[in-house]
Each structure stands twice: as C-alpha cells, then as structure tokens.
Enzyme design. Structure first.
Site, PDB file in Angstrom:
ATOM      1  N   ASP A   3       0.852  -1.173   0.000  1.00 54.94           N
ATOM      2  CA  ASP A   3       0.000   0.000   0.000  1.00 54.94           C
ATOM      3  C   ASP A   3       0.895   1.232   0.000  1.00 54.94           C
ATOM      4  O   ASP A   3       2.104   1.144   0.256  1.00 54.94           O
ATOM      5  CB  ASP A   3      -0.900  -0.028   1.244  1.00 54.94           C
ATOM      6  N   ASP A   5      -0.310   5.028   1.057  1.00 50.59           N
ATOM      7  CA  ASP A   5      -0.568   5.904   2.205  1.00 50.59           C
ATOM      8  C   ASP A   5      -0.541   5.098   3.498  1.00 50.59           C
ATOM      9  O   ASP A   5      -1.237   4.097   3.634  1.00 50.59           O
ATOM     10  CB  ASP A   5      -1.932   6.587   2.051  1.00 50.59           C
TER      11      ASP A   5
END
Length: 249
Positions: A3, A5
């Site tokens: 991922d 963020d």
C-alpha cells in the site's frame, strides 16, 4: 505488493526507511507494485508526488483503484459510457480504455475519490442510477486521512447514493480480490510467492489473505497493535514500519 498511504508516505511526507525499502526492491530486481485505493491521481501524478517526498519508483510500478476499475469495465463492457464523479486519475483511466464520459444515458455511474464532491454531480449520479445506470465505485473506504483529521471518502458518499437509490455499488478496489488478481497479472506473479504489505486490516490485510498472499501489517498508518485483536483474521507478521523489512528483501 505494498500500500502507499500509511506505508510509504503519510500526508505527503515519506515514512522513515521507505526510500531504503523501495531502493532495495529496485536494486535486487524484485518485481513489486505500489497499490492504492486513491483514485484522485494518475500513476504519473503519484510518481511525482512520491519523488518529491524522497521515494523514486517507476510510473508502471503504481496500480490504483482507478486503473483496476477501468480494467474491470473494459472487460465487462468494452467501449462503453460512464458518468463519473471523481477526478483526473479516474477520468484519465476511463478515457484510456476508450470510454465516453457522458450524462446522457450512460452504461455506468462510476464513483471515485475527490476532495470536492459536488452536490449537483451526486444528484445527477443518483438520478442516472434510478433510471438504470449500473453503479460502480472505485473503493469502499469510508474515510481518508488529512492533516486536519479524517475526511469522508468514496464509501461514505456511496452510502449516501445507495440510500437515495436503493442500489448498492460494486466496489472494485481493495479488498476486492479482483484488484489483487489484476495486480498479480500485471506482475506476472503467483499469490503463493507474493507478500502484501499494508496499514489497514479491513482493506490491505484482508485483501492479501483472500488472494492467497502472505501479509505484513505496518504500524505507521491508522491501525494500532491493540486494534488487530478486534478482527477475526490476523496478518502473518506485524512490524513497526517498512524499514524493518529492508533486510528481508
């Protein structure tokens, strides 16, 4: 797969050690993708934003929920039409697969992330769904981060639209295994030899688990170690940050 963020950056600032983590991946030639449910930006935009934070990676190493949504629509109804509530990351992805963006009897209403939701645009989308347009959303995240606190995100606006139409959207982004399988195909990788790294149990970790990957939760995002116990599933490993994974590559 990782991922973005909460794992590599937080509010535009690099998480310490993320640059070394990505550099090690590139130096060893290990295939990787940065996955994000954020559909606001194009991969080129995100590449620039990451570079300004100190993380250098190629544009093709970024896979967004907007790209996954475009791939899904291209497979389901090639050269179709859509009314979009979203920003450049989503509209660009749909244009690139040959979709026409229109409010005149579109095949789909596609809801994505935006920081400037328009009441007029949402109202138009609701009316189109009520008259037969199929409802698709880029991701189910109810909130997103900001410097001032959480913001309502795609899932929250989708709930409003569902309440007004009685129609649930089909969510393409994480944790839908569809996004993960498309990412695996892009990498030409197998789930049994792929790891998913994320900061959210309800999207990143469950998506990795359901796709058959090993999972790693980092504690640099919204999830704390204590909150892990609330979920009926667990990551294979929990680390403070991606900096703890550099030596494992």
């Amino acid at each position: 797969m990782t991922d973005m963020d909460g794992v590599l950056v937080h509010e535009g600032r690099m998480i310490p050690g993320a640059d070394a983590f990505v550099a090690k991946l590139r130096d060893t030639g290990r295939p990787f993708l940065v996955l994000t449910n954020n559909s606001i930006y194009t991969p080129r935009d995100l590449q620039f934003r990451l570079r300004t934070s100190g993380i250098d990676l190629p544009e093709e190493a970024i896979w967004t929920s907007a790209l996954a949504t475009a791939t899904f629509l291209d497979d389901q109804r090639p050269n179709g039409s859509a009314y979009v509530v979203g920003e450049a990351g989503l509209t660009t992805a749909l244009h690139e697969i040959g979709y026409v963006l229109t409010d005149n009897a579109p095949d789909y209403v596609v809801l994505g992330e935006t920081r400037t939701y328009s009441f007029e645009a949402v109202t138009t989308a609701i009316r189109l769904i009520r008259t037969g347009a199929r409802f698709v959303a880029t991701n189910p995240d109810p909130t997103g981060p900001s410097a001032d606190g959480v913001l309502p995100a795609t899932g929250a606006v989708a709930a409003l639209m569902t309440r007004a139409t009685g129609v649930e959207p089909y969510y393409v982004g994480k944790p839908n295994p569809l996004m993960m399988r498309a990412a695996l195909n892009r990498l030409q990788a197998h789930s049994e030899t792929t790891v998913m790294i994320g900061d959210r149990m309800d999207t990143d970790i469950v998506a990795g688990l359901e796709a058959g990957m090993r999972t790693v939760l980092v504690l640099t995002g919204i999830m704390t170690a204590d909150e892990i116990e609330r979920f009926p599933y667990r990551p294979h490993r929990v680390v403070a940050s991606v900096a703890d994974l550099v030596d494992d590559i």
